[in-house]
Design an enzyme around this catalytic site. Structure first.
Site, PDB file in Angstrom:
ATOM      1  N   THR A 187       0.874  -1.179   0.000  1.00 22.75           N
ATOM      2  CA  THR A 187       0.000   0.000   0.000  1.00 22.75           C
ATOM      3  C   THR A 187       0.911   1.230   0.000  1.00 22.75           C
ATOM      4  O   THR A 187       2.093   1.132   0.346  1.00 22.75           O
ATOM      5  CB  THR A 187      -0.875   0.044   1.264  1.00 22.75           C
ATOM      6  OG1 THR A 187       0.003   0.131   2.393  1.00 22.75           O
ATOM      7  CG2 THR A 187      -1.728  -1.199   1.406  1.00 22.75           C
ATOM      8  N   GLU A 332      -5.572  -3.792  -1.165  1.00 24.55           N
ATOM      9  CA  GLU A 332      -5.989  -4.921  -0.323  1.00 24.55           C
ATOM     10  C   GLU A 332      -7.116  -5.742  -0.934  1.00 24.55           C
ATOM     11  O   GLU A 332      -7.444  -6.812  -0.444  1.00 24.55           O
ATOM     12  CB  GLU A 332      -6.466  -4.403   1.047  1.00 24.55           C
ATOM     13  CG  GLU A 332      -5.362  -3.929   1.976  1.00 24.55           C
ATOM     14  CD  GLU A 332      -5.082  -2.438   1.865  1.00 24.55           C
ATOM     15  OE1 GLU A 332      -5.326  -1.879   0.772  1.00 24.55           O
ATOM     16  OE2 GLU A 332      -4.623  -1.847   2.855  1.00 24.55           O
ATOM     17  N   LYS A 441     -14.909  17.196  10.274  1.00 27.09           N
ATOM     18  CA  LYS A 441     -15.808  17.128  11.424  1.00 27.09           C
ATOM     19  C   LYS A 441     -16.114  18.545  11.886  1.00 27.09           C
ATOM     20  O   LYS A 441     -15.316  19.192  12.533  1.00 27.09           O
ATOM     21  CB  LYS A 441     -15.181  16.304  12.540  1.00 27.09           C
ATOM     22  CG  LYS A 441     -15.000  14.865  12.089  1.00 27.09           C
ATOM     23  CD  LYS A 441     -14.391  13.983  13.147  1.00 27.09           C
ATOM     24  CE  LYS A 441     -14.204  12.602  12.565  1.00 27.09           C
ATOM     25  NZ  LYS A 441     -12.826  12.208  12.363  1.00 27.09           N
ATOM     26  N   TRP A 446     -20.524  15.453  10.134  1.00 24.05           N
ATOM     27  CA  TRP A 446     -19.504  15.148   9.131  1.00 24.05           C
ATOM     28  C   TRP A 446     -19.831  15.811   7.803  1.00 24.05           C
ATOM     29  O   TRP A 446     -20.963  15.780   7.337  1.00 24.05           O
ATOM     30  CB  TRP A 446     -19.392  13.640   8.904  1.00 24.05           C
ATOM     31  CG  TRP A 446     -18.718  12.917  10.033  1.00 24.05           C
ATOM     32  CD1 TRP A 446     -18.404  13.430  11.262  1.00 24.05           C
ATOM     33  CD2 TRP A 446     -18.290  11.562  10.034  1.00 24.05           C
ATOM     34  NE1 TRP A 446     -17.785  12.469  12.026  1.00 24.05           N
ATOM     35  CE2 TRP A 446     -17.710  11.313  11.299  1.00 24.05           C
ATOM     36  CE3 TRP A 446     -18.316  10.533   9.094  1.00 24.05           C
ATOM     37  CZ2 TRP A 446     -17.167  10.084  11.654  1.00 24.05           C
ATOM     38  CZ3 TRP A 446     -17.789   9.298   9.444  1.00 24.05           C
ATOM     39  CH2 TRP A 446     -17.215   9.078  10.709  1.00 24.05           C
TER      40      TRP A 446
HETATM   41  P1  ADP Z   1      -2.988   3.588  -1.594  1.00 23.51           P
HETATM   42  O1  ADP Z   1      -3.032   4.772  -2.530  1.00 23.51           O
HETATM   43  O2  ADP Z   1      -3.054   3.915  -0.150  1.00 23.51           O
HETATM   44  O3  ADP Z   1      -2.055   2.478  -1.985  1.00 23.51           O
HETATM   45  P2  ADP Z   1      -4.983   2.209  -2.923  1.00 23.51           P
HETATM   46  O4  ADP Z   1      -4.389   2.509  -4.240  1.00 23.51           O
HETATM   47  O5  ADP Z   1      -5.146   0.831  -2.470  1.00 23.51           O
HETATM   48  O6  ADP Z   1      -4.323   2.954  -1.775  1.00 23.51           O
HETATM   49  O7  ADP Z   1      -6.323   3.021  -2.874  1.00 23.51           O
HETATM   50  C1  ADP Z   1      -7.409   2.666  -2.098  1.00 23.51           C
HETATM   51  C2  ADP Z   1      -8.248   3.841  -1.751  1.00 23.51           C
HETATM   52  O8  ADP Z   1      -8.514   4.658  -2.886  1.00 23.51           O
HETATM   53  C3  ADP Z   1      -9.612   3.452  -1.261  1.00 23.51           C
HETATM   54  O9  ADP Z   1      -9.586   3.066   0.089  1.00 23.51           O
HETATM   55  C4  ADP Z   1     -10.405   4.728  -1.488  1.00 23.51           C
HETATM   56  O10 ADP Z   1     -10.212   5.656  -0.454  1.00 23.51           O
HETATM   57  C5  ADP Z   1      -9.794   5.273  -2.743  1.00 23.51           C
HETATM   58  N1  ADP Z   1     -10.622   4.936  -3.896  1.00 23.51           N
HETATM   59  C6  ADP Z   1     -10.463   3.945  -4.771  1.00 23.51           C
HETATM   60  N2  ADP Z   1     -11.414   3.986  -5.721  1.00 23.51           N
HETATM   61  C7  ADP Z   1     -12.211   5.026  -5.425  1.00 23.51           C
HETATM   62  C8  ADP Z   1     -13.381   5.597  -6.014  1.00 23.51           C
HETATM   63  N3  ADP Z   1     -13.912   5.127  -7.128  1.00 23.51           N
HETATM   64  N4  ADP Z   1     -13.923   6.660  -5.402  1.00 23.51           N
HETATM   65  C9  ADP Z   1     -13.409   7.181  -4.277  1.00 23.51           C
HETATM   66  N5  ADP Z   1     -12.312   6.711  -3.694  1.00 23.51           N
HETATM   67  C10 ADP Z   1     -11.713   5.641  -4.249  1.00 23.51           C
END
Ligand code: ADP
Length: 548
Positions: A187, A332, A441, A446
């Site tokens: 991640t 994940e 918040k 929210w």
């Molecule tokens: P990271 O950038 O932390 O590695 P990921 O690439 O796994 O994380 O991204 C996951 C996160 O991206 C999700 O938990 C969510 O917050 C955001 N995300 C993914 N797709 C969407 C979507 N279509 N709309 C809004 N948020 C999204």
């Protein structure tokens, strides 16, 4: 009584066996770093993959060994996906845009033995070469004759093409337990260290089978598909696997992802399906507008990674005749969790109602379950109104992280706490309102930063928008809107535009115009950084205002 059907393990190697036999002459096209486009097909690629697998076996690579890749979306990277996993080793895709400290951390955490590195990243690898003790060999993704300038790489250095040329091919892919780990992706670690998500052959195969379906990404052999979502993050949304399963023509765009380069390859290769985060489409739209171009071949476009603004769905449809498929997922979740496809009953909706439905992140694909809870863990109703912590479970959702024994995001019933805040309606359509850490918040209530920024981004004079919660004496936090202008615009114009679209108490307390917004390695707005920069803006506005 057990069924009397084959127990054949679901292994990733079966995908290339299938494509090379039944889609042998279907093209694979990729753009190399100098911008040239090269072409091959599934049969030839399978031969190269078998040679790679044979070379790795001769080098002593065994089941469970972690081999890292630092590469763009290109042919050699595709070969590595299959060649490494095919022999039971683990293909660890590494995001080259991470900070150096994070790169060092994840290479050491994964205990990579070999790193496969695109020539563009020689400098990067030279800089960290002394700090990655488990790495014995660096294999540069080039021909022997290109191994000229090795900088300060301390490990043994080989050229990838010599491995492929000098070896016999593997006769037969090995068989092993389908639960064997196949690939690894960390991640991005916006808070704390990145965490290793370890996929298995089984999880990858089930995800692939589910993702190609008409109610998911809807990909078939008649398509020309191009993942723009990079192969170094979240499996390029599973597209390199789906490609082999359905035998679609595959286009890998390499490093050039600006509007003009994306347009050229979409047009030249007659791409019908593509996938990327919203920022990529902003760049493409700008180019199309400027040059007055159309998208002749593109039919469907998956947008995820960040919320897709409504104007993007509308523009794709009205101006270019492209259907947007809004999807949600995470590293994940392999990564696809929910996909937005309309149901039969939605065919009678007006166009405007269809757009309003399309901005939701969609319904769970078969295999995935979702639920929302309040902070005490109590389930909230799926009524499209209540919003809370989003949980997900299913056969391709992670059940833990590499090298971490304790996880506070997995419960005993296999539910995974996503860190997202969402609502779910009666039909199962989910709407992400925020990440938990970004939600604003204000006076105990929210406010959804995503909703405000998506509306603001729909203003024609706005190129990009971000909303953050900023410390406030009376209300705890209030929304601050940051805008990158597309053309000259005044604060009042934006506030007027927002007025009848959001609740009064959601109205940003101020707007700041900025030159650009910071993005994470995966194309999301880096809100942590913005919050730090503007943390005292409402307490002491003069110090931190960039420009008004
Ligand atoms: P990271 O950038 O932390 O590695 P990921 O690439 O796994 O994380 O991204 C996951 C996160 O991206 C999700 O938990 C969510 O917050 C955001 N995300 C993914 N797709 C969407 C979507 N279509 N709309 C809004 N948020 C999204």
């Amino acid at each position: 009584m057990l069924g009397l059907m084959s127990n054949k393990n679901l292994l990733i190697s079966s995908l290339i066996e299938h494509s090379s036999e039944y889609h042998a002459d279907t093209e694979i096209v990729h753009r190399v770093s100098n911008g040239n486009i090269e072409k091959t097909n599934y049969k030839e690629t399978n031969i190269r993959i078998r040679r790679l697998a044979s070379a790795l076996t001769r080098m002593g690579i065994k089941l469970g060994d972690r081999l890292g890749t630092i590469a763009w979306s290109n042919l050699r990277h595709l070969e590595l996906y299959y060649g490494i996993s095919g022999i039971g080793a683990i293909c660890h895709t590494i995001n080259p845009r991470l900070f150096k400290e994070q790169l060092i951390f994840i290479i050491n955490d994964a205990q990579n033995k070999i790193l496969f590195v695109d020539l563009d990243f020689i400098e990067l690898i030279s800089e960290i070469s002394n700090e990655i003790p488990t790495v014995e060999t660096i294999i540069l993704l080039c021909a022997e004759k290109e191994l000229t300038k090795l900088h300060k790489i301390k490990q043994k250095v080989l050229a990838y093409e010599s491995l492929i040329e000098n070896n016999q091919t593997l006769d037969k892919w090995p068989d092993f337990d389908e639960r064997t780990a196949s690939s690894l992706c960390y991640t991005s670690g916006t808070t704390g260290n990145p965490k290793g998500v370890l996929y298995s052959h089984r999880s990858t195969m089930i995800h692939t089978l589910a993702a190609a379906n008409p109610d998911a990404l809807d990909i078939s052999s008649t398509d020309v598909i191009m993942p723009i979502a990079p192969m170094f993050h979240a499996n390029a949304w599973g597209i390199p696997y789906i490609a082999n399963m359905v035998g679609a023509k595959l286009v890998l765009p390499g490093r050039h992802l600006d509007g003009e380069s994306v347009y050229n390859i979409l047009d030249k290769e007659e791409v019908t399906f593509t996938a990327a985060v919203p920022t990529i489409w902003l760049m493409l739209f700008e180019y199309l507008d400027k040059k007055n171009k159309k998208l002749k071949f593109l039919k469907r476009c998956v947008i995820g990674g960040s919320a897709c603004p409504k104007f993007m769905i509308e523009d794709f449809h009205k101006k270019y005749g492209v259907e947007v498929i809004h999807a949600w997922g995470m590293t994940e979740t392999s990564p696809l969790g929910t996909v937005n496809k309309p149901l039969r009953k939605h065919s009678s909706l007006s166009q405007e109602q269809k757009y309003n439905l399309a901005i939701k992140q969609g319904r769970p694909m078969y295999g995935v379950k979702i639920k929302i809870t309040n902070d005490d863990g109590e389930a909230l109703p799926h009524d499209g109104k209540a919003f809370g912590n989003l949980w997900v479970k299913g056969p391709w959702i992670c059940s833990g992280y590499l090298n971490m024994t304790n996880s506070d995001v997995h419960d005993e019933n296999e539910w995974f706490l996503t860190g997202d805040v969402a609502s779910i309606d009666q039909d199962g359509y989910m709407l992400i309102t925020d990440r938990v850490k970004d939600v604003i918040k204000s006076g105990g209530e929210w406010i959804s930063s995503i909703q405000i920024e998506n509306i603001a981004a729909g203003h024609k004079k706005v190129s990009e928008a971000a909303v953050i919660g900023v410390k406030h004496k009376k209300w705890d936090e209030r929304p601050l809107l940051l805008i990158v202008k597309a053309e000259n615009v005044k604060k009042d114009e934006i506030l007027d535009f927002l007025k009848d679209k959001i609740a009064k108490w959601w109205m940003p307390d101020d707007i700041i115009f900025v030159e650009e917004l910071p993005h994470t390695a995966t194309g999301k707005i880096r809100k942590v950084e913005l919050k730090k920069t503007y943390q005292n803006y409402f307490v002491n506005p003069h110090k931190e205002s960039d420009e008004n």
